[in-house]
Enzyme design. Structure first.
Site, mmCIF file in Angstrom:
data_model
loop_
_atom_site.group_PDB
_atom_site.id
_atom_site.type_symbol
_atom_site.label_atom_id
_atom_site.label_comp_id
_atom_site.label_asym_id
_atom_site.label_seq_id
_atom_site.Cartn_x
_atom_site.Cartn_y
_atom_site.Cartn_z
ATOM 1 N N ILE A 105 15.339 8.369 3.491
ATOM 2 C CA ILE A 105 14.241 7.405 3.632
ATOM 3 C C ILE A 105 12.995 8.017 2.987
ATOM 4 O O ILE A 105 12.608 9.129 3.325
ATOM 5 C CB ILE A 105 13.956 7.092 5.118
ATOM 6 C CG1 ILE A 105 15.225 6.583 5.829
ATOM 7 C CG2 ILE A 105 12.808 6.098 5.260
ATOM 8 C CD1 ILE A 105 15.670 5.197 5.459
ATOM 9 N N GLU A 106 12.389 7.283 2.056
ATOM 10 C CA GLU A 106 11.249 7.815 1.303
ATOM 11 C C GLU A 106 10.083 6.821 1.296
ATOM 12 O O GLU A 106 10.242 5.647 1.598
ATOM 13 C CB GLU A 106 11.674 8.136 -0.142
ATOM 14 C CG GLU A 106 12.811 9.148 -0.222
ATOM 15 C CD GLU A 106 13.256 9.427 -1.648
ATOM 16 O OE1 GLU A 106 12.395 9.495 -2.543
ATOM 17 O OE2 GLU A 106 14.477 9.575 -1.869
#
Length: 296
Positions: A105-106
């Protein structure tokens, strides 16, 4: 040395061809079939059970990565629905006989830090201990605590994850190295300063370069296998930058319909055997678990 690699183009039989070219050095392959729906639930894409079995026959662990693909809204809704999403991941791993999950997750921020760590905790709790939970984290050579670097609580994430995969690439916003050796070393030193065992750190290597048109700030990613033909076709020159331990090429495209790139003069920073060896030496110097790569 432990080696994992991401695979970013579904899970068709082509992955077998790519894996077979690695001569058995890979331990884990992470394909892209865990997606997040707009409502925060899990969406499975192209998870072919026959391909998973074929990879298992090759003694490979299949650990798909869950990504929001830089979409902040998707990332936040996933964290909001994290209890349900963690359960869906657990069910998918069991049903498809997968070996775990890599959480990628970015583009969230320090505001999401606690919820993100809690999500990883929930995922770990719901998956048998012999299955892998790993987390992709931003390289943070300057110790930033705000913005997307602030999302990753290295110390507490490592308590729930088998390892953290440090995304030590995309260093330069303007024309420059993808991962200079000094920048990568500082990223390792920061991670180790967060009270993490070196054996819980995997160094991410870029299997791509970035190409900038002269006087432009936007770049185009170029897979490493395309670099030599691109430079040769346009009579480019390659030099090796000693300070960054990175090669770069300069070439001009006059008019070529075969190219993805429009006409212009380009600087392409990429990786070769020499630059990758320099980074692998850091893995050995700091006694890290191994290397990851984006992408196979």
């Amino acid at each position: 040395m432990f080696q994992m690699s991401y695979f970013y183009s579904g899970l068709g039989y082509d992955i077998i061809h790519h894996v077979d070219q690695t001569n058995g050095v890979l331990k884990v392959v992470s394909p892209d079939f865990f997606y997040i729906r707009k409502n925060g639930s899990l969406f499975l894409r192209s998870a072919n059970p026959d391909v998973i079995k074929a990879l298992h026959r090759r003694k490979l662990k299949v650990v798909p990565f869950l990504s929001n693909h830089w979409n902040q809204d998707l990332g936040r809704v996933a964290l909001k629905k994290r209890v349900v999403l963690a359960k869906q991941i657990s069910n998918a791993i069991e049903e498809l006989d997968l070996d775990g999950v890599n959480i990628d997750i970015e583009n969230l921020t320090e505001k999401d830090r606690q919820a993100f760590t809690d999500f990883v905790r929930l995922v770990r709790k719901g998956i048998p201990r012999h299955k892998e939970v790993s987390v992709a984290v931003a390289a943070n050579p300057f110790g930033w605590t705000k913005g997307w670097h602030g999302l990753y609580d290295y110390e507490n994430l490592a308590k729930h994850a088998d390892y953290l995969m440090v995304m030590a690439y995309d260093e330069s916003r303007l024309a420059g190295p993808t991962a200079s050796v000094g920048w990568v070393e500082k990223s390792i030193q920061y991670a180790l300063a967060q009270k993490i065992s070196p054996k819980k750190l995997v160094l991410g290597l870029p299997f791509y370069g970035r190409c900038w048109m002269q006087d432009q700030s936007n770049s185009q990613a170029i897979s490493l296998y395309l670099v030599n033909s691109l430079v040769k076709r346009h009579n480019g020159t390659i030099i090796f930058d000693i300070k960054s331990q990175s090669p770069k090429a300069v070439f001009t495209i006059k008019h070529d319909k075969k190219d993805l790139l429009p006409p212009g003069t380009y600087t392409l920073w990429f990786e070769n055997e020499q630059s990758l060896r320099a980074k692998i030496k850091l893995v050995q110097k700091y006694n890290l678990k191994g290397v990851g790569s984006w992408s196979l």
